[in-house]
Design an enzyme around this catalytic site. Structure first.
Site, PDB file in Angstrom:
ATOM      1  N   MET A 274       0.784  -1.221  -0.044  1.00  0.00           N
ATOM      2  CA  MET A 274      -0.018  -0.057  -0.134  1.00  0.00           C
ATOM      3  C   MET A 274       1.121   1.097   0.030  1.00  0.00           C
ATOM      4  SD  MET A 274      -3.569  -0.641   1.911  1.00  0.00           S
ATOM      5  CE  MET A 274      -2.845  -0.590   3.642  1.00  0.00           C
ATOM      6  N   GLY A 275       2.001   0.998  -0.236  1.00  0.00           N
ATOM      7  CA  GLY A 275       3.085   2.351  -0.504  1.00  0.00           C
ATOM      8  C   GLY A 275       3.722   2.630   0.938  1.00  0.00           C
TER       9      GLY A 275
ATOM     10  N   LEU B 139       6.589   3.410   1.642  1.00  0.00           N
ATOM     11  CA  LEU B 139       7.598   2.154   1.791  1.00  0.00           C
ATOM     12  C   LEU B 139       8.631   2.462   2.814  1.00  0.00           C
ATOM     13  CD1 LEU B 139       8.082   1.010  -1.964  1.00  0.00           C
ATOM     14  CD2 LEU B 139       6.247   0.393  -0.329  1.00  0.00           C
TER      15      LEU B 139
ATOM     16  N   GLU C  16      11.763  -0.092   4.986  1.00  0.00           N
ATOM     17  CA  GLU C  16      12.848  -1.453   4.915  1.00  0.00           C
ATOM     18  C   GLU C  16      12.118  -2.621   5.077  1.00  0.00           C
ATOM     19  OE1 GLU C  16      16.135  -2.297   4.332  1.00  0.00           O
ATOM     20  OE2 GLU C  16      16.188  -0.190   3.567  1.00  0.00           O
TER      21      GLU C  16
ATOM     22  N   HIS D 296       9.120  -3.353   3.534  1.00  0.00           N
ATOM     23  CA  HIS D 296       8.824  -3.546   2.052  1.00  0.00           C
ATOM     24  C   HIS D 296      10.056  -3.833   1.319  1.00  0.00           C
ATOM     25  CE1 HIS D 296       5.516  -0.888   3.570  1.00  0.00           C
ATOM     26  NE2 HIS D 296       4.777  -1.693   2.950  1.00  0.00           N
TER      27      HIS D 296
ATOM     28  N   GLY E 206       4.925 -10.443   3.936  1.00  0.00           N
ATOM     29  CA  GLY E 206       5.765 -10.260   5.403  1.00  0.00           C
ATOM     30  C   GLY E 206       5.140 -11.009   6.396  1.00  0.00           C
TER      31      GLY E 206
ATOM     32  N   ASP F  54       2.154  -9.264   8.792  1.00  0.00           N
ATOM     33  CA  ASP F  54       0.926  -9.543   8.689  1.00  0.00           C
ATOM     34  C   ASP F  54       0.638 -11.002   8.350  1.00  0.00           C
ATOM     35  OD1 ASP F  54      -0.436  -6.441   7.979  1.00  0.00           O
ATOM     36  OD2 ASP F  54       1.641  -6.830   6.983  1.00  0.00           O
TER      37      ASP F  54
ATOM     38  N   GLN G 207      -2.877 -12.408   7.430  1.00  0.00           N
ATOM     39  CA  GLN G 207      -3.086 -12.225   5.993  1.00  0.00           C
ATOM     40  C   GLN G 207      -2.170 -13.227   5.107  1.00  0.00           C
ATOM     41  OE1 GLN G 207      -2.761  -7.994   3.901  1.00  0.00           O
ATOM     42  NE2 GLN G 207      -0.564  -8.724   3.607  1.00  0.00           N
TER      43      GLN G 207
ATOM     44  N   SER H  98       3.944   1.454   8.267  1.00  0.00           N
ATOM     45  CA  SER H  98       3.755   2.695   7.340  1.00  0.00           C
ATOM     46  C   SER H  98       3.095   3.549   8.284  1.00  0.00           C
ATOM     47  CB  SER H  98       2.908   2.405   6.359  1.00  0.00           C
ATOM     48  OG  SER H  98       3.544   1.756   5.257  1.00  0.00           O
TER      49      SER H  98
HETATM   50  P1  AMP Z   1       1.561  -2.891   3.470  1.00  0.00           P
HETATM   51  O1  AMP Z   1       1.953  -1.978   2.673  1.00  0.00           O
HETATM   52  O2  AMP Z   1       1.354  -2.462   4.739  1.00  0.00           O
HETATM   53  O3  AMP Z   1       0.206  -3.369   2.742  1.00  0.00           O
HETATM   54  O4  AMP Z   1       2.310  -4.341   3.584  1.00  0.00           O
HETATM   55  C1  AMP Z   1       2.838  -4.638   2.318  1.00  0.00           C
HETATM   56  C2  AMP Z   1       3.499  -5.962   2.580  1.00  0.00           C
HETATM   57  O5  AMP Z   1       4.691  -5.759   3.464  1.00  0.00           O
HETATM   58  C3  AMP Z   1       2.720  -7.116   3.205  1.00  0.00           C
HETATM   59  O6  AMP Z   1       2.921  -8.357   2.874  1.00  0.00           O
HETATM   60  C4  AMP Z   1       3.194  -6.765   4.684  1.00  0.00           C
HETATM   61  O7  AMP Z   1       3.249  -7.982   5.509  1.00  0.00           O
HETATM   62  C5  AMP Z   1       4.687  -6.423   4.453  1.00  0.00           C
HETATM   63  N1  AMP Z   1       5.285  -5.916   5.548  1.00  0.00           N
HETATM   64  C6  AMP Z   1       5.174  -4.732   6.193  1.00  0.00           C
HETATM   65  N2  AMP Z   1       5.651  -4.334   7.084  1.00  0.00           N
HETATM   66  C7  AMP Z   1       6.665  -5.368   7.247  1.00  0.00           C
HETATM   67  C8  AMP Z   1       7.759  -5.655   8.033  1.00  0.00           C
HETATM   68  N3  AMP Z   1       8.089  -4.599   9.245  1.00  0.00           N
HETATM   69  N4  AMP Z   1       8.439  -6.434   8.176  1.00  0.00           N
HETATM   70  C9  AMP Z   1       8.307  -7.404   6.926  1.00  0.00           C
HETATM   71  N5  AMP Z   1       7.172  -7.345   6.187  1.00  0.00           N
HETATM   72  C10 AMP Z   1       6.506  -6.165   6.166  1.00  0.00           C
END
Ligand code: AMP
Length: 287
Positions: free
Chosen positions: A30-31, A33, A35, A37, A147, A150, A153, A186
């Site tokens: 979802m942007g 971004l 580390e 991501h 990641g 989540d 998810q 984020s």
């Molecule tokens: P989001 O942008 O929050 O929808 O996350 C996009 C992807 O990045 C998802 O698969 C999240 O699980 C992963 N992600 C978000 N934060 C982290 C993190 N701190 N460590 C590892 N993966 C992450």
């Protein structure tokens, strides 16, 4: 790095990659971004010939009163970060092109989505599964990286891919943390300095649960109580602290390897989630 907005352009390019025999690795985000991501992007780079990242703040996974409007957005910075990582294609669809105003088909899951975040955010995982399924149709990846941050998810997407026979391999990478231990998110930008300091209790207590487990503690209820008590003492409003089986997300009474210890807690106005899987290596152990 090429940037594409139109879903049908994305689908045509995906067909081109396929014709060329290129293995496509996909990272949906979802942007805004960070580390975390970028660790997914690097993993996709290792697993595939060509990396596609999507940025889409998916309106249908936000409930009424949630932070869809406030969700942080910084497309320019994101594009620079992704280009520096050698991403081949950035897909940034617009909501109006993703969802017809009279869209009537959505993906529901009946079991794993019930507990944890699903219990507190009705409709959230319906929105997540629907968008991820649509993105898979558009990008047609061989492998998609998610990641463990989540964890629910990731488990749901693995279930969706299995139950709907979607031909994509799902890869799940560990949580990336800030230097002070807070799981990167984020939404961390919404925390005040004080809230952020208080929120450190989350990873500190997850680390303590891991230590106790290694020391022979097996009472899952005691682990959950410890998490709830410490988060409350730090001023957090606890959504849940659960010990569940990491793949089927069913509550367990005994701690053992492959148990997911997961929490959601609000500090100020910011809802944070974090977790650890017992028996799997975790950067928490080094802290
Ligand atoms: P989001 O942008 O929050 O929808 O996350 C996009 C992807 O990045 C998802 O698969 C999240 O699980 C992963 N992600 C978000 N934060 C982290 C993190 N701190 N460590 C590892 N993966 C992450």
């Amino acid at each position: 790095m090429k940037t594409v907005h139109d879903p049908s352009d994305m689908q045509s390019l995906a067909r081109c990659y396929r014709r060329q025999g290129a293995k496509v690795g996909f990272v949906p985000t979802m942007g805004s971004l960070h580390e975390g991501h970028l660790s997914l992007v690097r993993r996709a780079r290792r697993l595939a010939d060509c990396v596609v990242v999507s940025i889409f703040v998916n309106p249908i996974q936000f409930g009424p009163g949630e932070d869809f409007e406030q969700y942080p957005r910084d497309a320019k910075r994101d594009a620079t970060l992704l280009s520096d990582e050698g991403v081949d294609l950035l897909f940034m669809p617009r909501a109006a092109e993703m969802y017809a105003t009279d869209a009537s088909v959505f993906l529901d899951e009946d079991d794993l989505s019930r507990g944890l975040c699903g219990a507190k955010r009705p409709g959230h995982f319906r929105g997540v599964l629907t968008v991820v399924c649509k993105l898979f149709m558009l990008v047609q990846p061989s492998v998609a990286v998610f990641g463990r941050k989540d964890a629910q998810q990731a488990a749901l997407i693995q279930q969706m891919v299995r139950d709907l026979n979607i031909p994509v391999e799902i890869d799940v990478v560990p949580i990336v943390r800030e230097r002070d231990g807070l799981a990167m998110s984020s939404r961390n930008v919404f925390l005040s300095a004080e809230e952020r300091r208080h929120a450190l209790v989350i990873w500190q207590t997850l680390r303590d649960v891991r230590k106790r487990f290694r020391g022979g503690e097996t009472d899952a209820g005691a682990a959950c109580r410890l998490l709830v008590d410490r988060m409350r003492a730090a001023g957090g409003v606890v959504d849940y602290a659960c010990c569940v089986d990491a793949s089927m997300l069913k509550p367990v009474e005994q701690l053992r390897d492959n148990v997911l210890v997961a929490v959601a807690c609000t500090f100020g106005r910011t809802r944070l989630i974090d977790n650890t899987v017992l028996g799997l290596p975790d950067a928490l152990d080094a802290r």
